[in-house]
Design an enzyme around this catalytic site. Structure first.
Site, PDB file in Angstrom:
ATOM      1  N   GLU A 102      -2.288   0.372  -4.230  1.00  0.00           N
ATOM      2  CA  GLU A 102      -1.629  -0.200  -3.423  1.00  0.00           C
ATOM      3  C   GLU A 102      -0.023   0.156  -3.498  1.00  0.00           C
ATOM      4  OE1 GLU A 102      -5.104  -3.008  -2.845  1.00  0.00           O
ATOM      5  OE2 GLU A 102      -4.047  -1.435  -4.511  1.00  0.00           O
ATOM      6  N   GLU A 104     -11.396  -4.831  -4.556  1.00  0.00           N
ATOM      7  CA  GLU A 104     -11.109  -6.171  -4.503  1.00  0.00           C
ATOM      8  C   GLU A 104     -12.491  -6.973  -4.200  1.00  0.00           C
ATOM      9  OE1 GLU A 104      -7.668  -6.831  -2.603  1.00  0.00           O
ATOM     10  OE2 GLU A 104      -6.666  -5.268  -3.809  1.00  0.00           O
TER      11      GLU A 104
END
Length: 274
Positions: free
Chosen positions: A136, A116
């Site tokens: 995740e 990210e």
């Protein structure tokens, strides 16, 4: 200034920020987030710096937010997680909002929160050995900075995020639009410096104002509000604690992080593991 988890260097109008915990694959712990914030303050305030490169020391860009630190600190509850996630989110988005252009030079693995961070940079160059991913959901965590859909579209983003894809090679990353260039690993640093040097030669006020205009386009489209909503959902996920995350951390604390990762991957058939 000397830092403990990063290195900040300047090179004739350019700054280079190196994530420097190679023994931990440059995992983003709380100390590193603090030091990144301080370094970005320095870059922002130095009028001689016209572009910033961020890269990783050793064999990886970064494995993401530090799971070992979470395992040791055992954060629980909404109030605790609110502060952690806000700090994670704000640090990543500093690269998007910095008035000067940011360039991620990605070597090796670039996963989860680190992926990210690379996406939040204005430009991303990848070594041909780089590997991207958002794993995740496979261990019961949420996405801190849901920026991927804004770059690749909903179908690709959903496939990557919902399957916990963590083995996206550099050539695929180029095809789907999360990197600008792929270069041989030995040429990564030179390629990053060349791009930064080119931008640094342009009038800095023009670059700053044009970056503002580009970012404003996404603001008008609602990106800022959407990211905050996604962060709020992640707070619900982490504050409640998903069964998968609880079990993952139990195994990590009792048997080690490697055993927890093995437990995570064993739940998927070999042909389905990502």
């Amino acid at each position: 200034m000397t830092y403990g988890t990063i290195i900040l260097e300047t090179h004739g109008g350019m700054a280079k920020l190196t994530l420097n915990r190679p023994e931990r694959l440059n995992a983003l712990n709380q100390a590193m987030l603090d030091e990144i914030g301080d370094a970005l303050d320095r870059v922002e305030g130095d009028e001689t710096i016209r572009a910033l490169i961020v890269t990783g020391a050793g064999s990886a860009f970064s494995s993401g937010f530090d799971l070992k630190e979470q395992m040791e600190r055992q954060p629980t509850g909404f109030d605790t997680w609110r502060g952690i996630l806000r700090k994670d989110f704000d640090t990543v988005m500093r690269f998007w909002h910095l008035s000067k252009p940011t360039i991620a030079a990605v070597n090796g693995h670039c996963l989860a929160g680190a992926c990210e961070l690379a996406l939040a940079c204005d430009l991303t160059i990848a070594a041909d050995t780089a590997v991207f991913g958002e794993p995740e959901l496979k261990f019961g965590a949420g996405i801190v900075v849901m920026i991927l859909p804004w770059l690749v579209g909903p179908k690709v983003a959903k496939e990557i995020i919902l399957t916990g894809e963590d083995r996206i090679p550099a050539d695929q990353a180029l095809r789907i639009g999360i990197v600008n260039q792929v270069v041989p690993a030995a040429e990564l640093e030179a390629a990053g410096m060349k791009l930064a040097r080119h931008i640094a030669a342009i009038d800095p006020n023009l670059v700053k104002q044009t970056k503002q205009a580009l970012n404003r386009t996404f603001e008008i489209m609602g990106m800022g509000e959407a990211l905050e909503e996604a962060l709020a959902i992640d707070l619900q996920i982490e504050g409640q604690g998903s069964p998968d995350k609880i079990r993952f951390m139990e195994i990590a604390r009792s048997q080690g992080l490697r055993a927890a990762l093995a437990w995570r991957d064993a739940r998927f058939a070999p042909e389905e593991r990502r």
